[in-house]
Design a protein around this motif. Sequence first.
Motif, PDB file in Angstrom:
ATOM      1  N   GLY A 159     -13.848  18.055  75.967  1.00  0.00           N
ATOM      2  CA  GLY A 159     -13.455  19.138  76.896  1.00  0.00           C
ATOM      3  C   GLY A 159     -13.554  20.365  76.373  1.00  0.00           C
ATOM      4  N   ASP A 160     -13.513  21.593  77.298  1.00  0.00           N
ATOM      5  CA  ASP A 160     -13.799  22.914  76.850  1.00  0.00           C
ATOM      6  C   ASP A 160     -12.549  23.469  75.964  1.00  0.00           C
ATOM      7  OD1 ASP A 160     -16.033  22.987  78.212  1.00  0.00           O
ATOM      8  OD2 ASP A 160     -14.903  23.617  80.164  1.00  0.00           O
ATOM      9  N   SER A 161     -11.345  22.802  75.998  1.00  0.00           N
ATOM     10  CA  SER A 161     -10.125  23.393  75.255  1.00  0.00           C
ATOM     11  C   SER A 161      -9.991  23.049  74.072  1.00  0.00           C
ATOM     12  CB  SER A 161      -9.020  23.364  75.948  1.00  0.00           C
ATOM     13  OG  SER A 161      -8.738  21.919  75.891  1.00  0.00           O
ATOM     14  N   GLY A 162     -10.694  21.839  73.649  1.00  0.00           N
ATOM     15  CA  GLY A 162     -10.793  21.226  72.277  1.00  0.00           C
ATOM     16  C   GLY A 162      -9.289  20.746  71.890  1.00  0.00           C
ATOM     17  N   LEU A 163      -8.897  20.490  70.552  1.00  0.00           N
ATOM     18  CA  LEU A 163      -7.692  20.035  70.343  1.00  0.00           C
ATOM     19  C   LEU A 163      -7.338  20.329  69.205  1.00  0.00           C
ATOM     20  CD1 LEU A 163      -5.779  17.444  70.965  1.00  0.00           C
ATOM     21  CD2 LEU A 163      -7.038  16.139  69.443  1.00  0.00           C
ATOM     22  N   SER A 164      -6.124  21.140  68.980  1.00  0.00           N
ATOM     23  CA  SER A 164      -5.471  21.543  67.569  1.00  0.00           C
ATOM     24  C   SER A 164      -5.166  20.578  66.837  1.00  0.00           C
ATOM     25  CB  SER A 164      -4.151  22.742  68.203  1.00  0.00           C
ATOM     26  OG  SER A 164      -3.180  21.885  68.517  1.00  0.00           O
ATOM     27  N   PHE A 165      -5.149  20.867  65.560  1.00  0.00           N
ATOM     28  CA  PHE A 165      -4.702  19.922  64.570  1.00  0.00           C
ATOM     29  C   PHE A 165      -3.051  19.622  65.010  1.00  0.00           C
ATOM     30  CE2 PHE A 165      -2.329  19.163  60.510  1.00  0.00           C
ATOM     31  CZ  PHE A 165      -2.993  18.014  60.020  1.00  0.00           C
ATOM     32  N   THR A 166      -2.349  20.424  65.535  1.00  0.00           N
ATOM     33  CA  THR A 166      -0.826  20.210  65.951  1.00  0.00           C
ATOM     34  C   THR A 166      -0.915  19.212  66.831  1.00  0.00           C
ATOM     35  OG1 THR A 166      -0.430  22.612  65.662  1.00  0.00           O
ATOM     36  CG2 THR A 166       1.241  21.261  66.892  1.00  0.00           C
ATOM     37  N   GLU A 167      -1.566  19.140  67.852  1.00  0.00           N
ATOM     38  CA  GLU A 167      -1.702  18.102  68.864  1.00  0.00           C
ATOM     39  C   GLU A 167      -2.361  16.824  68.488  1.00  0.00           C
ATOM     40  OE1 GLU A 167      -0.876  19.678  73.398  1.00  0.00           O
ATOM     41  OE2 GLU A 167      -2.977  19.719  72.747  1.00  0.00           O
ATOM     42  N   PHE A 168      -3.220  16.851  67.424  1.00  0.00           N
ATOM     43  CA  PHE A 168      -3.877  15.776  66.888  1.00  0.00           C
ATOM     44  C   PHE A 168      -2.891  14.941  66.249  1.00  0.00           C
ATOM     45  CE2 PHE A 168      -6.493  13.974  63.214  1.00  0.00           C
ATOM     46  CZ  PHE A 168      -7.385  13.060  64.348  1.00  0.00           C
ATOM     47  N   CYS A 169      -1.919  15.621  65.682  1.00  0.00           N
ATOM     48  CA  CYS A 169      -1.069  14.834  64.794  1.00  0.00           C
ATOM     49  C   CYS A 169       0.114  14.010  65.574  1.00  0.00           C
ATOM     50  CB  CYS A 169      -0.250  15.828  63.683  1.00  0.00           C
ATOM     51  SG  CYS A 169      -1.237  16.421  62.520  1.00  0.00           S
ATOM     52  N   TYR A 170       0.081  14.613  66.970  1.00  0.00           N
ATOM     53  CA  TYR A 170       1.115  14.026  67.587  1.00  0.00           C
ATOM     54  C   TYR A 170       1.389  12.697  67.659  1.00  0.00           C
ATOM     55  CZ  TYR A 170       4.614  13.800  71.532  1.00  0.00           C
ATOM     56  OH  TYR A 170       5.756  13.584  72.289  1.00  0.00           O
ATOM     57  N   GLN A 171       0.082  11.683  67.793  1.00  0.00           N
ATOM     58  CA  GLN A 171       0.425  10.279  67.852  1.00  0.00           C
ATOM     59  C   GLN A 171       0.985   9.740  66.640  1.00  0.00           C
ATOM     60  OE1 GLN A 171      -3.157   7.824  67.445  1.00  0.00           O
ATOM     61  NE2 GLN A 171      -4.241   9.686  67.634  1.00  0.00           N
ATOM     62  N   LEU A 172       0.731  10.355  65.709  1.00  0.00           N
ATOM     63  CA  LEU A 172       1.205  10.033  64.260  1.00  0.00           C
ATOM     64  C   LEU A 172       2.840  10.253  64.005  1.00  0.00           C
ATOM     65  CD1 LEU A 172       0.386   8.593  61.564  1.00  0.00           C
ATOM     66  CD2 LEU A 172      -0.267  10.777  60.700  1.00  0.00           C
ATOM     67  N   ILE A 173       3.201  11.519  64.659  1.00  0.00           N
ATOM     68  CA  ILE A 173       4.611  11.878  64.680  1.00  0.00           C
ATOM     69  C   ILE A 173       5.372  10.902  65.621  1.00  0.00           C
ATOM     70  CG2 ILE A 173       6.155  13.588  65.506  1.00  0.00           C
ATOM     71  CD1 ILE A 173       3.941  15.592  64.639  1.00  0.00           C
ATOM     72  N   GLN A 174       4.709  10.617  66.781  1.00  0.00           N
ATOM     73  CA  GLN A 174       5.497   9.622  67.697  1.00  0.00           C
ATOM     74  C   GLN A 174       5.450   8.282  66.991  1.00  0.00           C
ATOM     75  OE1 GLN A 174       4.472   9.816  71.874  1.00  0.00           O
ATOM     76  NE2 GLN A 174       5.014   7.834  72.070  1.00  0.00           N
ATOM     77  N   GLY A 175       4.308   7.914  66.262  1.00  0.00           N
ATOM     78  CA  GLY A 175       4.213   6.660  65.638  1.00  0.00           C
ATOM     79  C   GLY A 175       5.529   6.419  64.695  1.00  0.00           C
ATOM     80  N   TYR A 176       5.760   7.581  63.956  1.00  0.00           N
ATOM     81  CA  TYR A 176       6.850   7.376  62.956  1.00  0.00           C
ATOM     82  C   TYR A 176       8.214   7.369  63.476  1.00  0.00           C
ATOM     83  CZ  TYR A 176       9.592   8.545  59.004  1.00  0.00           C
ATOM     84  OH  TYR A 176      10.901   8.445  58.221  1.00  0.00           O
ATOM     85  N   ASP A 177       8.374   7.997  64.856  1.00  0.00           N
ATOM     86  CA  ASP A 177       9.568   7.759  65.663  1.00  0.00           C
ATOM     87  C   ASP A 177       9.801   6.483  65.830  1.00  0.00           C
ATOM     88  OD1 ASP A 177      10.096  10.561  66.009  1.00  0.00           O
ATOM     89  OD2 ASP A 177       9.132  10.715  67.974  1.00  0.00           O
TER      90      ASP A 177
END
Length: 428
Positions: A159-177
Amino acid sequence: MTNFVEELRWRGMLQDIMPGTEEKLNEGMTSGYIGFDPTADSLHVGHLTQIMTLIHFQRAGHKPIALVGGATGMVGDPSGKSAERNLQTEKMVEHNLTELKKQLARFLKFEEAGNGAVMINNADWFKDMSLFTFIRDIGKHITVNYMMAKDSVKRRLEGDSGLSFTEFCYQLIQGYDFYYLWKHHNCLVQMGGSDQWGNIVTGTELIRRKDAGTAYAITTHLIKKSDGTKFGKTESGAVWLDAGKTSPYKFYQFWLNASDADTKMWIRIFTLKTKEEIEGLEAEHDVAPHLRILQKALAEDITVRTHSDAALETAIKTSEFLFGNGSLEFFGTLSDNQVLEIFEGIPQFNILKSELEAGLDAATLLAEKSTVFASKGEAKKLIQGGGVSVNKEKINDPQGILSTGNLLNDKFIIVQKGKKNYFLLIAE
């Protein structure tokens, strides 16, 4: 114990399920969780599918965990989003968490012996964890290739907005939950909407790679309206579970005004009625659709469980007052704020109480002191034709005098033009 997965199936809620999940749940009481991000100080009807999932999970004899994202709420999940959300401050998140706990307690049994629900905040394990600890102990187990393959990541990268490193990490953070709950709370199942599948399986993968453990996943359908519009949204915005944000009357009306097609789906998802009860209601409804039997059953059930019996009674009486033959006595039980809530979005006009004290003829009041009518001529014509009601009573004389004696609650006059056009005059 009932079969939780089968319950989701017949209700039309089940989307994806990891192999072995149903068998594991049938072995006995199992702990499972759903995450709620505190992006606001109230949940809305869009969260109800997941709340209902936890309710069914508990009713089937399992232990529900409501994970509130005190940490993840300050990051933001890219799943289903086209742009990055505004990040929350720690103070905002803490306030939101307090309010969400109160709401979830209306639906889940936290004091139940054995399988009582619990609420856990992921800030408990993330607040003191350093970045270096996270990337060393967690990040090394999931490859970038694995994370890039997720649909939610792909869509944002394309997409046009791209993806920040912050949001890219989200699945790993949720995975650790999921890993943390599996490790410390014996939580074997994560549930969520179908847009969460990628994040959920990252958790099961982390559990497998880090500790050679086994965990399971279930997702439910994302609810859509039959006309293609977004579920849970109205012209005035989201339908909140907080009575201060969406009044019980408006909440009740949201469900009451659902189409037949939507109601036949929603009554399975959002009520606890049995299959036999629902099929019986459907049969009654099909005989006389104009009575809206299904819509009333749905609206009454969910309004009571979200608010209270008293709130439902007020919502029904308000609906009868506006759209049926409700009495003016009921209006007298409402506070000024409740009256204004009911008439929100309905044209309102301020009038001077001092002018009413001397008395004004109906045509003057409705066409000059307010603009219910564009002209006195139009007012006279419709009044004489029997098309105007004041405080639920038809008037037929344009010269008839209205005064402070016509004020409801010493402040309001309700004008009805035709069957459905309401106006509220407010005396000051």
